[in-house]
Design a protein around this motif. Structure first.
Motif, PDB file in Angstrom:
ATOM      1  N   MET A  65      10.269   9.315   0.129  1.00 46.81           N
ATOM      2  CA  MET A  65       9.888   7.907   0.123  1.00 46.81           C
ATOM      3  C   MET A  65       8.648   7.677  -0.741  1.00 46.81           C
ATOM      4  O   MET A  65       8.433   6.602  -1.276  1.00 46.81           O
ATOM      5  CB  MET A  65       9.644   7.431   1.552  1.00 46.81           C
ATOM      6  N   ASN A  66       7.806   8.706  -0.847  1.00 46.18           N
ATOM      7  CA  ASN A  66       6.661   8.721  -1.750  1.00 46.18           C
ATOM      8  C   ASN A  66       6.258  10.179  -1.902  1.00 46.18           C
ATOM      9  O   ASN A  66       7.004  11.082  -1.490  1.00 46.18           O
ATOM     10  CB  ASN A  66       5.506   7.851  -1.234  1.00 46.18           C
ATOM     11  N   ASN A  67       5.085  10.446  -2.500  1.00 43.01           N
ATOM     12  CA  ASN A  67       4.719  11.841  -2.759  1.00 43.01           C
ATOM     13  C   ASN A  67       4.230  12.581  -1.523  1.00 43.01           C
ATOM     14  O   ASN A  67       3.896  13.764  -1.603  1.00 43.01           O
ATOM     15  CB  ASN A  67       3.679  11.942  -3.881  1.00 43.01           C
ATOM     16  N   ARG A  68       4.190  11.908  -0.386  1.00 41.44           N
ATOM     17  CA  ARG A  68       3.712  12.554   0.839  1.00 41.44           C
ATOM     18  C   ARG A  68       4.755  12.591   1.957  1.00 41.44           C
ATOM     19  O   ARG A  68       4.785  13.531   2.742  1.00 41.44           O
ATOM     20  CB  ARG A  68       2.438  11.848   1.332  1.00 41.44           C
ATOM     21  N   TRP A  69       5.624  11.601   2.024  1.00 42.43           N
ATOM     22  CA  TRP A  69       6.580  11.510   3.121  1.00 42.43           C
ATOM     23  C   TRP A  69       8.020  11.612   2.605  1.00 42.43           C
ATOM     24  O   TRP A  69       8.354  11.062   1.551  1.00 42.43           O
ATOM     25  CB  TRP A  69       6.433  10.179   3.858  1.00 42.43           C
TER      26      TRP A  69
END
Length: 223
Positions: A65-69
């Motif tokens: 969903m993004n660079n962390r999740w």
């Protein structure tokens, strides 16, 4: 000065090489060793069960969903159960007949589907922690070398999964990962579950696995 800038640039690239972007997908086949046991009432094992060790294998997929999740799901083949303390009647009149007590492996085979949130941490996102519900479907069972009838057992089970892992970059779109996962079921192996007329016989498990992680870069261009 130029050498310093070049080293800094290469170091920055190496640090960020594992950072994923929105809409990236990672597919990771894995194999490992699983340890499991029962928990709850299990009154028929008053002498105490022993941990059952079995292989575990499957494939997971992370949708970023993004660079962390990312959202993790997959398809896994897992054997749960226990090394159960049991007995057998020995029909031998010369020895006055007797019971032989021993441990026997009881294995329940499941197709497992995790539905986990996965957070990627560290500067290069090499670490991750995943957690969430896990749905399992019982396919067969064995006691020792004998196939057992699972008609009286609950086929669909729900539990909680929790794990963490680390990846080693090999190439930009390929990594090797190691991972530890824990699982506890909220549903009983017996159909009744909790209640005044039935006992609760749940599963707990933990496994260690090695993964081959393949990145599929997003084809969607962010505006």
């Amino acid at each position: 000065m130029k050498k310093t800038l070049l080293v800094a640039l290469l170091a920055s690239f190496a640090t960020n090489a594992q950072v994923r972007e929105r809409n990236d997908i990672e597919v990771a086949p894995f194999i490992g060793i699983n340890s499991s046991n029962y928990y709850g009432d299990v009154s028929y094992t008053s002498e105490g069960n022993k941990t059952l060790y079995t292989p575990v294998l499957g494939v997971t997929a992370d949708f970023y969903m993004n660079n962390r999740w990312s959202l993790r799901t997959g398809l896994e083949y897992q054997t749960l159960g226990s090394s159960v303390y049991t007995h057998a009647f020995i029909d031998n009149p010369q020895d006055n007949n007797y019971y032989r007590y021993y441990y026997e492996n009881e294995k329940l085979n499941f197709i497992v589907i995790p539905i986990h949130a996965n957070i990627h941490i560290g500067r290069s996102r090499n670490w991750h922690i995943n957690f969430g519900p896990t749905v399992s479907f019982m396919t067969s069972g064995k006691f020792g070398n004998e196939k057992i009838d699972i008609g009286h057992l609950r086929k669909e089970q729900v539990g909680l999964g929790l794990g963490f892992g680390y990846r080693f970059k090999i190439y930009e779109n390929f990594s090797i990962g190691i991972e530890h996962q824990e699982y506890i079921s909220f549903t009983s192996n017996t159909s009744g579950g909790y209640g005044s007329y039935s006992s609760f016989d749940g599963n707990i498990a933990g496994n260690f696995s090695v993964k081959a992680i393949f990145r599929i870069p997003s084809s969607i261009k962010e505006k």
